[in-house]
Design a protein around this motif. Sequence first.
Motif, PDB file in Angstrom:
ATOM      1  N   THR A  81     -19.595   9.129 -32.736  1.00  0.00           N
ATOM      2  CA  THR A  81     -18.848  10.235 -33.340  1.00  0.00           C
ATOM      3  C   THR A  81     -19.731  11.323 -33.936  1.00  0.00           C
ATOM      4  OG1 THR A  81     -18.669   8.969 -35.409  1.00  0.00           O
ATOM      5  CG2 THR A  81     -16.816   8.839 -33.881  1.00  0.00           C
ATOM      6  N   ASP A  82     -20.953  10.999 -34.325  1.00  0.00           N
ATOM      7  CA  ASP A  82     -21.832  11.967 -34.977  1.00  0.00           C
ATOM      8  C   ASP A  82     -22.307  13.007 -33.955  1.00  0.00           C
ATOM      9  OD1 ASP A  82     -24.068  13.310 -36.180  1.00  0.00           O
ATOM     10  OD2 ASP A  82     -24.287  11.629 -37.578  1.00  0.00           O
ATOM     11  N   PRO A  83     -22.065  14.300 -34.178  1.00  0.00           N
ATOM     12  CA  PRO A  83     -22.456  15.323 -33.201  1.00  0.00           C
ATOM     13  C   PRO A  83     -23.965  15.451 -33.008  1.00  0.00           C
ATOM     14  CG  PRO A  83     -21.691  16.350 -35.234  1.00  0.00           C
ATOM     15  CD  PRO A  83     -21.361  14.889 -35.339  1.00  0.00           C
ATOM     16  N   ARG A  84     -24.759  14.796 -33.859  1.00  0.00           N
ATOM     17  CA  ARG A  84     -26.205  14.830 -33.673  1.00  0.00           C
ATOM     18  C   ARG A  84     -26.677  13.878 -32.583  1.00  0.00           C
ATOM     19  NH1 ARG A  84     -27.929  13.698 -39.764  1.00  0.00           N
ATOM     20  NH2 ARG A  84     -26.170  12.242 -39.460  1.00  0.00           N
ATOM     21  N   PHE A  85     -25.757  13.095 -32.017  1.00  0.00           N
ATOM     22  CA  PHE A  85     -26.065  12.255 -30.861  1.00  0.00           C
ATOM     23  C   PHE A  85     -25.359  12.847 -29.651  1.00  0.00           C
ATOM     24  CE2 PHE A  85     -26.546   9.256 -34.431  1.00  0.00           C
ATOM     25  CZ  PHE A  85     -27.835   8.818 -34.187  1.00  0.00           C
ATOM     26  N   SER A  86     -26.121  13.282 -28.662  1.00  0.00           N
ATOM     27  CA  SER A  86     -25.580  13.995 -27.504  1.00  0.00           C
ATOM     28  C   SER A  86     -25.462  13.070 -26.302  1.00  0.00           C
ATOM     29  CB  SER A  86     -26.487  15.172 -27.156  1.00  0.00           C
ATOM     30  OG  SER A  86     -26.093  15.764 -25.928  1.00  0.00           O
ATOM     31  N   ILE A  87     -24.439  13.322 -25.492  1.00  0.00           N
ATOM     32  CA  ILE A  87     -24.235  12.565 -24.250  1.00  0.00           C
ATOM     33  C   ILE A  87     -24.774  13.331 -23.038  1.00  0.00           C
ATOM     34  CG2 ILE A  87     -21.965  13.483 -23.598  1.00  0.00           C
ATOM     35  CD1 ILE A  87     -21.117  10.577 -23.020  1.00  0.00           C
ATOM     36  N   ASP A  88     -25.374  14.480 -23.267  1.00  0.00           N
ATOM     37  CA  ASP A  88     -25.868  15.332 -22.187  1.00  0.00           C
ATOM     38  C   ASP A  88     -27.115  14.709 -21.549  1.00  0.00           C
ATOM     39  OD1 ASP A  88     -26.818  17.285 -20.516  1.00  0.00           O
ATOM     40  OD2 ASP A  88     -26.704  18.915 -21.984  1.00  0.00           O
ATOM     41  N   ASP A 113     -33.080  14.759 -36.404  1.00  0.00           N
ATOM     42  CA  ASP A 113     -33.468  13.507 -37.054  1.00  0.00           C
ATOM     43  C   ASP A 113     -32.251  12.906 -37.754  1.00  0.00           C
ATOM     44  OD1 ASP A 113     -35.976  14.154 -36.204  1.00  0.00           O
ATOM     45  OD2 ASP A 113     -36.833  14.502 -38.193  1.00  0.00           O
ATOM     46  N   VAL A 114     -32.022  11.607 -37.530  1.00  0.00           N
ATOM     47  CA  VAL A 114     -30.864  10.913 -38.105  1.00  0.00           C
ATOM     48  C   VAL A 114     -31.340   9.586 -38.685  1.00  0.00           C
ATOM     49  CG1 VAL A 114     -28.561   9.967 -37.698  1.00  0.00           C
ATOM     50  CG2 VAL A 114     -29.374  11.902 -36.317  1.00  0.00           C
ATOM     51  N   GLU A 115     -30.937   9.281 -39.915  1.00  0.00           N
ATOM     52  CA  GLU A 115     -31.205   7.969 -40.493  1.00  0.00           C
ATOM     53  C   GLU A 115     -30.017   7.062 -40.208  1.00  0.00           C
ATOM     54  OE1 GLU A 115     -32.249   5.798 -44.757  1.00  0.00           O
ATOM     55  OE2 GLU A 115     -32.602   7.954 -44.508  1.00  0.00           O
ATOM     56  N   LEU A 116     -30.288   5.922 -39.609  1.00  0.00           N
ATOM     57  CA  LEU A 116     -29.222   5.005 -39.220  1.00  0.00           C
ATOM     58  C   LEU A 116     -29.714   3.582 -39.374  1.00  0.00           C
ATOM     59  CD1 LEU A 116     -26.308   4.966 -37.884  1.00  0.00           C
ATOM     60  CD2 LEU A 116     -27.508   4.565 -35.722  1.00  0.00           C
ATOM     61  N   GLY A 117     -28.964   2.754 -40.093  1.00  0.00           N
ATOM     62  CA  GLY A 117     -29.333   1.350 -40.249  1.00  0.00           C
ATOM     63  C   GLY A 117     -30.711   1.141 -40.840  1.00  0.00           C
ATOM     64  N   GLY A 118     -31.124   2.040 -41.711  1.00  0.00           N
ATOM     65  CA  GLY A 118     -32.434   1.917 -42.333  1.00  0.00           C
ATOM     66  C   GLY A 118     -33.583   2.412 -41.483  1.00  0.00           C
ATOM     67  N   LEU A 138     -35.280   5.724 -39.038  1.00  0.00           N
ATOM     68  CA  LEU A 138     -35.246   7.156 -38.776  1.00  0.00           C
ATOM     69  C   LEU A 138     -35.334   7.373 -37.272  1.00  0.00           C
ATOM     70  CD1 LEU A 138     -35.213  10.070 -39.774  1.00  0.00           C
ATOM     71  CD2 LEU A 138     -37.730   9.983 -39.833  1.00  0.00           C
ATOM     72  N   ILE A 139     -34.247   7.858 -36.690  1.00  0.00           N
ATOM     73  CA  ILE A 139     -34.209   8.210 -35.280  1.00  0.00           C
ATOM     74  C   ILE A 139     -34.529   9.694 -35.186  1.00  0.00           C
ATOM     75  CG2 ILE A 139     -32.786   8.320 -33.204  1.00  0.00           C
ATOM     76  CD1 ILE A 139     -31.098   6.051 -34.354  1.00  0.00           C
ATOM     77  N   ARG A 140     -35.588  10.022 -34.493  1.00  0.00           N
ATOM     78  CA  ARG A 140     -36.045  11.403 -34.435  1.00  0.00           C
ATOM     79  C   ARG A 140     -35.396  12.150 -33.268  1.00  0.00           C
ATOM     80  NH1 ARG A 140     -39.773  12.395 -38.083  1.00  0.00           N
ATOM     81  NH2 ARG A 140     -41.038  10.675 -38.931  1.00  0.00           N
ATOM     82  N   ALA A 141     -35.298  13.453 -33.428  1.00  0.00           N
ATOM     83  CA  ALA A 141     -34.758  14.297 -32.367  1.00  0.00           C
ATOM     84  C   ALA A 141     -35.509  14.045 -31.063  1.00  0.00           C
ATOM     85  CB  ALA A 141     -34.865  15.759 -32.765  1.00  0.00           C
ATOM     86  N   GLY A 142     -34.758  13.890 -29.973  1.00  0.00           N
ATOM     87  CA  GLY A 142     -35.353  13.642 -28.673  1.00  0.00           C
ATOM     88  C   GLY A 142     -35.507  12.189 -28.325  1.00  0.00           C
ATOM     89  N   GLU A 143     -35.107  11.272 -29.227  1.00  0.00           N
ATOM     90  CA  GLU A 143     -35.193   9.835 -28.937  1.00  0.00           C
ATOM     91  C   GLU A 143     -33.847   9.321 -28.441  1.00  0.00           C
ATOM     92  OE1 GLU A 143     -38.804   8.452 -31.905  1.00  0.00           O
ATOM     93  OE2 GLU A 143     -36.726   8.150 -32.585  1.00  0.00           O
TER      94      GLU A 143
END
Length: 403
Positions: free
Chosen positions: A51-58, A301-306, A308-313
């Motif tokens: 649901t978070d728009p910072r995660f893309s399906i493209d 960059d998104v923090e999830l479950g403790g 840090l998921i960086r942009a482009g990962e």
Amino acid sequence: MKLPIPRTCPHTEPPEYARLRATDPVARATLPSGDRVWLVSRHADVRTVLTDPRFSIDATRPGFPRRREGDGPPARRRPFLDTDPPEHGVYRRMLNAEFTVRRVSALRPEIERVADRLIDEMVASGPEADLVSAFALPLPSLVICRMLGVPYADHEFFESRTRVALSQASSAEESGAATGELFGYLDALFERRQRETAGDLVSGLAAEPVAGDLVSRLVAGPVAEGSLSRPGAVGMLLILLVAGHETTANMISLGLLTLLGEPELCRELREDPRRMPAVVEELLRFLSVADTVAARVATADVELGGRLIRAGEGVLTLGLSANRDPDFLDRPDEFDPSRPARHHLAFGHGPHQCIGAHLARAELEIAFTRLLTRLPTLHLTSAEPRYKQQAQVFGLDRLPVGW
């Protein structure tokens, strides 16, 4: 950790999933392609990714997970599959009318007729049959073919090509070739429907969206670049054809196998079929035949479950693990149709939640009801079921039954 993590039984999850949820809910993993991804296993975290728009399906974005060795990014975005909101919503609205609760309710008598005819043919063929080939696969195939306007006489072609396209055992070249054959078949059908309309879904798409500016009229700004072309329309049909039969067929066979292990529940369902919708919801949660199918790439960059998921990962979600999360519901490894399980993730979640969810529920409810009521002595024969795992979808190749 290397993916995929094998599933060996439809009633149990890989032990690794419980460990991930407990100690490493957002873990690093390696795909067969060699890509490194974040593997998300908890229910709440999976919902966030979806649901978070910072995660893309493209899938054309750098860093989007490639599943097989040799895979590359698609040459272009596939409108219905690879677009983010708000553009995705425009394409989705082109199809919504065919998959509403009202439309599916109107289809129920037709689905029942198909189910009854398949059962008649099973019974006429002898005292036992393979449920997968005789019932579980042809039922959703017939239904989606009729909705789309695809001649069912060609079902063996698209079913065989779908198996190759989805199979983890297929190379990137084999998968791409099978997908290309399916696309070519549907493109030819689409061209025919542009000349001769038939009142089906293919005809509906052929009549309007490929005019080229439908999306431009509905969405302002750069999203208008996603105007639906003929390849885009055919791509939408391809997704519906593949998704419209494979996972539902697996759910019919695995669901019946589960139910036959609960003879008291089967007796109750024969006496009161009104309980079937709740049973289907729990089967969907309990089996979760589509597992690591939700791939995304972080755009920030998104923090999830403790972590840090960086942009482009890249990110992959474990649907089965999320549906077996003890923080989501009590006793998650038990099959319990009395529990409210409507918040499971078997159909995904968020903007890309399965558009055919209502249709799949109807097909499952009708399939199990007709099988149990018309064949009250239905049972497994001495032969063993044969399991399969295609990509991230688990099912049965063969389910021998008698009556």
